[in-house]
Motif scaffolding. Structure first.
Motif, PDB file in Angstrom:
ATOM      1  N   GLY A 256       0.811  -1.208   0.000  1.00 21.19           N
ATOM      2  CA  GLY A 256       0.000   0.000   0.000  1.00 21.19           C
ATOM      3  C   GLY A 256       0.847   1.261   0.000  1.00 21.19           C
ATOM      4  O   GLY A 256       0.536   2.239  -0.662  1.00 21.19           O
ATOM      5  N   LEU A 257       1.963   1.237   0.743  1.00 22.07           N
ATOM      6  CA  LEU A 257       2.844   2.398   0.794  1.00 22.07           C
ATOM      7  C   LEU A 257       3.468   2.664  -0.572  1.00 22.07           C
ATOM      8  O   LEU A 257       3.523   3.809  -1.024  1.00 22.07           O
ATOM      9  CB  LEU A 257       3.936   2.203   1.843  1.00 22.07           C
ATOM     10  CG  LEU A 257       4.922   3.355   1.994  1.00 22.07           C
ATOM     11  CD1 LEU A 257       4.205   4.642   2.352  1.00 22.07           C
ATOM     12  CD2 LEU A 257       5.972   3.009   3.042  1.00 22.07           C
ATOM     13  N   ALA A 258       3.938   1.621  -1.253  1.00 23.31           N
ATOM     14  CA  ALA A 258       4.550   1.800  -2.580  1.00 23.31           C
ATOM     15  C   ALA A 258       3.535   2.381  -3.562  1.00 23.31           C
ATOM     16  O   ALA A 258       3.870   3.255  -4.358  1.00 23.31           O
ATOM     17  CB  ALA A 258       5.094   0.471  -3.095  1.00 23.31           C
ATOM     18  N   VAL A 259       2.315   1.912  -3.505  1.00 25.12           N
ATOM     19  CA  VAL A 259       1.267   2.428  -4.390  1.00 25.12           C
ATOM     20  C   VAL A 259       1.001   3.897  -4.081  1.00 25.12           C
ATOM     21  O   VAL A 259       0.902   4.732  -4.986  1.00 25.12           O
ATOM     22  CB  VAL A 259      -0.037   1.605  -4.243  1.00 25.12           C
ATOM     23  CG1 VAL A 259      -1.183   2.264  -4.992  1.00 25.12           C
ATOM     24  CG2 VAL A 259       0.183   0.191  -4.737  1.00 25.12           C
ATOM     25  N   SER A 260       0.926   4.245  -2.804  1.00 27.33           N
ATOM     26  CA  SER A 260       0.663   5.633  -2.416  1.00 27.33           C
ATOM     27  C   SER A 260       1.774   6.566  -2.868  1.00 27.33           C
ATOM     28  O   SER A 260       1.512   7.656  -3.377  1.00 27.33           O
ATOM     29  CB  SER A 260       0.494   5.732  -0.895  1.00 27.33           C
ATOM     30  OG  SER A 260      -0.638   5.014  -0.487  1.00 27.33           O
ATOM     31  N   VAL A 261       3.026   6.144  -2.687  1.00 23.41           N
ATOM     32  CA  VAL A 261       4.161   6.969  -3.099  1.00 23.41           C
ATOM     33  C   VAL A 261       4.153   7.160  -4.609  1.00 23.41           C
ATOM     34  O   VAL A 261       4.321   8.276  -5.112  1.00 23.41           O
ATOM     35  CB  VAL A 261       5.495   6.342  -2.621  1.00 23.41           C
ATOM     36  CG1 VAL A 261       6.690   7.014  -3.280  1.00 23.41           C
ATOM     37  CG2 VAL A 261       5.599   6.418  -1.108  1.00 23.41           C
TER      38      VAL A 261
END
Length: 119
Positions: free
Chosen positions: A78-83
């Motif tokens: 989820g963090l990679a997608v958000s970034v």
């Protein structure tokens, strides 16, 4: 393994046959939740006749496709997608700002949006 098949609202079984071919080849299969489909026969048929990977509401399918189309070996965190999404949004805002200088109201709005993203 890089193919994604989607069946939306519809009648008959032709969508199920296509999903079956993708499933057998190792691809991902997505069907619209029959409960929200105008014509639930096709997504219901697909779910009845094969193991569908995802059953999603219509409004979630686009975001799921965006996420899944960008996968490498596995799903992104989820963090990679958000970034990644934030970087894309900033880049888009910069392009829009560069092209909107002749429209002061739009340019001002975009400047406010950019400032909010940079906080």
């Amino acid at each position: 393994h890089r193919v994604i098949a989607v069946v939306l609202t519809g009648l008959l079984r032709d969508g199920t046959e296509g999903l079956k071919a993708v499933h057998e080849a190792g691809g991902i299969t997505i069907v619209q939740d029959p409960a929200g489909a105008e014509y639930p026969d096709m997504p219901a048929s697909a779910m009845r006749d094969l193991p569908v990977t995802f059953c999603l509401e219509l409004g979630d399918i686009g975001a799921a496709l965006d996420l899944l189309a960008r996968r490498k070996v596995g799903l992104e965190t989820g963090l990679a997608v958000s970034v990644r999404a934030m970087k894309c949004r900033v880049a888009l805002l910069a392009r829009l700002m560069a092209q909107s200088k002749r429209n002061p109201v739009t340019f001002q709005f975009l400047c406010v949006e950019m400032a909010a993203l940079q906080r």
